[in-house]
Every structure is written in C-alpha cells, then in structure tokens.
Design a protein around this motif. Structure first.
Motif, PDB file in Angstrom:
ATOM      1  N   UNK A   1       2.297 -56.769   1.602  1.00  0.00           N
ATOM      2  CA  UNK A   1       3.015 -55.825   2.464  1.00  0.00           C
ATOM      3  C   UNK A   1       2.092 -55.242   3.528  1.00  0.00           C
ATOM      4  N   UNK A   2       0.800 -55.206   3.250  1.00  0.00           N
ATOM      5  CA  UNK A   2      -0.154 -54.682   4.212  1.00  0.00           C
ATOM      6  C   UNK A   2      -0.857 -55.748   5.029  1.00  0.00           C
ATOM      7  N   UNK A   3      -0.454 -57.007   4.872  1.00  0.00           N
ATOM      8  CA  UNK A   3      -1.074 -58.116   5.598  1.00  0.00           C
ATOM      9  C   UNK A   3      -0.163 -58.609   6.721  1.00  0.00           C
ATOM     10  N   UNK A   4      -0.685 -59.533   7.537  1.00  0.00           N
ATOM     11  CA  UNK A   4       0.069 -60.031   8.694  1.00  0.00           C
ATOM     12  C   UNK A   4       1.124 -61.060   8.309  1.00  0.00           C
TER      13      UNK A   4
ATOM     14  N   UNK B   1      -7.275 -42.344   4.614  1.00  0.00           N
ATOM     15  CA  UNK B   1      -6.779 -41.148   3.922  1.00  0.00           C
ATOM     16  C   UNK B   1      -7.686 -39.953   4.227  1.00  0.00           C
ATOM     17  N   UNK B   2      -8.994 -40.184   4.175  1.00  0.00           N
ATOM     18  CA  UNK B   2      -9.955 -39.115   4.483  1.00  0.00           C
ATOM     19  C   UNK B   2      -9.763 -38.598   5.908  1.00  0.00           C
ATOM     20  N   UNK B   3      -9.591 -39.520   6.844  1.00  0.00           N
ATOM     21  CA  UNK B   3      -9.375 -39.116   8.238  1.00  0.00           C
ATOM     22  C   UNK B   3      -8.098 -38.293   8.385  1.00  0.00           C
ATOM     23  N   UNK B   4      -7.041 -38.712   7.701  1.00  0.00           N
ATOM     24  CA  UNK B   4      -5.786 -37.972   7.767  1.00  0.00           C
ATOM     25  C   UNK B   4      -5.919 -36.564   7.213  1.00  0.00           C
TER      26      UNK B   4
ATOM     27  N   UNK C   1       0.206 -41.305   3.755  1.00  0.00           N
ATOM     28  CA  UNK C   1       1.180 -41.997   2.886  1.00  0.00           C
ATOM     29  C   UNK C   1       0.986 -43.513   2.944  1.00  0.00           C
ATOM     30  N   UNK C   2       0.885 -44.043   4.162  1.00  0.00           N
ATOM     31  CA  UNK C   2       0.736 -45.490   4.330  1.00  0.00           C
ATOM     32  C   UNK C   2      -0.565 -45.978   3.705  1.00  0.00           C
ATOM     33  N   UNK C   3      -1.646 -45.263   3.951  1.00  0.00           N
ATOM     34  CA  UNK C   3      -2.953 -45.686   3.451  1.00  0.00           C
ATOM     35  C   UNK C   3      -3.039 -45.569   1.936  1.00  0.00           C
ATOM     36  N   UNK C   4      -2.407 -44.545   1.372  1.00  0.00           N
ATOM     37  CA  UNK C   4      -2.391 -44.397  -0.092  1.00  0.00           C
ATOM     38  C   UNK C   4      -1.640 -45.557  -0.736  1.00  0.00           C
ATOM     39  N   UNK C   5      -0.518 -45.961  -0.121  1.00  0.00           N
ATOM     40  CA  UNK C   5       0.227 -47.122  -0.643  1.00  0.00           C
ATOM     41  C   UNK C   5      -0.637 -48.377  -0.580  1.00  0.00           C
ATOM     42  N   UNK C   6      -1.346 -48.561   0.548  1.00  0.00           N
ATOM     43  CA  UNK C   6      -2.195 -49.739   0.699  1.00  0.00           C
ATOM     44  C   UNK C   6      -3.324 -49.748  -0.326  1.00  0.00           C
TER      45      UNK C   6
END
Length: 212
Positions: free
Chosen positions: A96-99, A31-34, A55-60
């Motif tokens: 949802x964020x795992x393999x 999120x910081x990088x984004x 968005x993706x990282x905030x959900x994770x």
C-alpha cells in the motif's frame, strides 16, 4: 568477493537488522517531523497537515514492521507453519505504501515458515524490478504446501533485473554483501534451505520470477 553462503551468522543477523532499520527510518522520521510541527505551529491548516502526515507514516511504519516480522523474523518455533492468508495481509499492507499494485492469487494454505518467508522475499525482489511502479502478480502454480511452485510477474515501465540481484540469486561472486544486498542474498539462503531454486526472466515489459 563474497557469496551469501560465506556470511557468518553474526554478519547475517547484523545485515538483516540494518535492512529492517533502513525500511522503517523514513516513516518514523516523518512521524517525528509531524510531531515537531504540532509543537511549534498554531496555524490550524498546518496542524491538520501534520496530523495527516503522522497518521499516514504510522500506518506505513506498522505495515513495514509487520511485513519484516513475517519475512525476516522467527515467526514461531522451528518447523512452524504460517497461514498464507496472514502473508497476504502483510503483503497488502506493505505494498500500500509502494508504487506498484499487488495482485495476489495464492490459495489460503498452511505452509512451512521458510517457504512463506521465501515468497515474501521474492515479492520484495519483484518490487525492485519495477522501480517506476506497475503491477506485481503473485501466483502459486499448484496447491501443494510441501512442494510449492511460485510465480511472480512484475510488469511496468522499464522493468528490469538488477544485476546484483541476478548474481546473488545465482550464487555468483559479488563485490560485497551489504545492507542493501542482504535481502536477495537472504532469499537465496531461504531457497536453499527449502530445497527450491529461483529463476528470473526478462520479457518485453515485465520480469518473471519463479521458484520451485
């Protein structure tokens, strides 16, 4: 050499806190990088990429924190019960964020919080048994909230039982218990508190974890 039972309450709290921080550092860092990209870039395509990352990282990050709150946190007062439907929701969000894909076949019951925490911690262990991804099936073999019997099957390429996890769950001595090893150690302590035992079995392409 050490065993989970040898940990002081202060060491246990510190190691659990380290484990939770480790899990959320990656999405929070993304999120910081984004946000840095948004501050520095005028290219519309790069800005849209940055927004997607945020968005993706905030959900994770949210999913991991919600999962940690239920699997490691106090989750109500002593003796409190937790709805297994809530456990399903946080497990879905986390996975949802795992393999691996999650298949949840557990009835919606109210259950003592430490038993629910044990089930979620067994899910984390099952996830470690299929590092390249696969399917994790979570089942309850009865519908007795007071004396549940859980079975988790982790199926995937190169499914395995990590040696340290096997030692920690069987209460064997290990070289040290650090932030990486604390989660299975904590699962062992939860099982003991619930008067339940944990077993793991390696089959051809899967690992089966049972607790009851």
């Amino acid at each position: 050499m050490a065993k989970p039972i040898d940990l002081s309450s202060l060491d246990l709290a510190a190691l659990i806190a380290s484990r939770v921080c480790h899990d959320i550092i990656s999405p929070v860092g993304a999120i910081t990088n984004g946000l840095e990209v948004l501050d520095e870039e005028n290219n519309e395509e790069m800005r849209e990429f940055a927004m997607d990352l945020i968005r993706k990282s905030a959900r994770q990050a949210s999913a991991k924190l919600q999962f940690a709150r239920l699997s490691f946190g106090a989750a109500g007062s002593a003796g409190a019960e937790i709805d297994l439907g809530d456990a399903h929701s946080v497990a879905d969000g986390y996975m949802a964020g795992e393999k691996s894909d999650l298949v949840w076949n557990v009835p919606r019951l109210l259950m003592g919080k430490n038993k629910v925490k044990l089930l979620l911690n067994l899910l984390l262990i099952a996830n470690q048994c299929v590092p390249r991804g696969g399917t994790i099936s979570v089942e309850m073999l009865n519908e007795d909230a007071q004396a549940p019997k859980f079975r988790l099957t982790a199926q995937g390429l190169n499914a395995r039982i990590p040696a340290m996890i096997a030692d920690l769950l069987s209460d064997e001595d290990v070289e040290r218990i650090d932030a990486h090893a604390i989660q299975p150690a904590y699962a062992r302590l939860l099982a003991s508190d619930c008067n339940m035992s944990i077993a793991m079995e390696k089959l051809e392409d899967s690992v089966v974890i049972t607790a009851g």
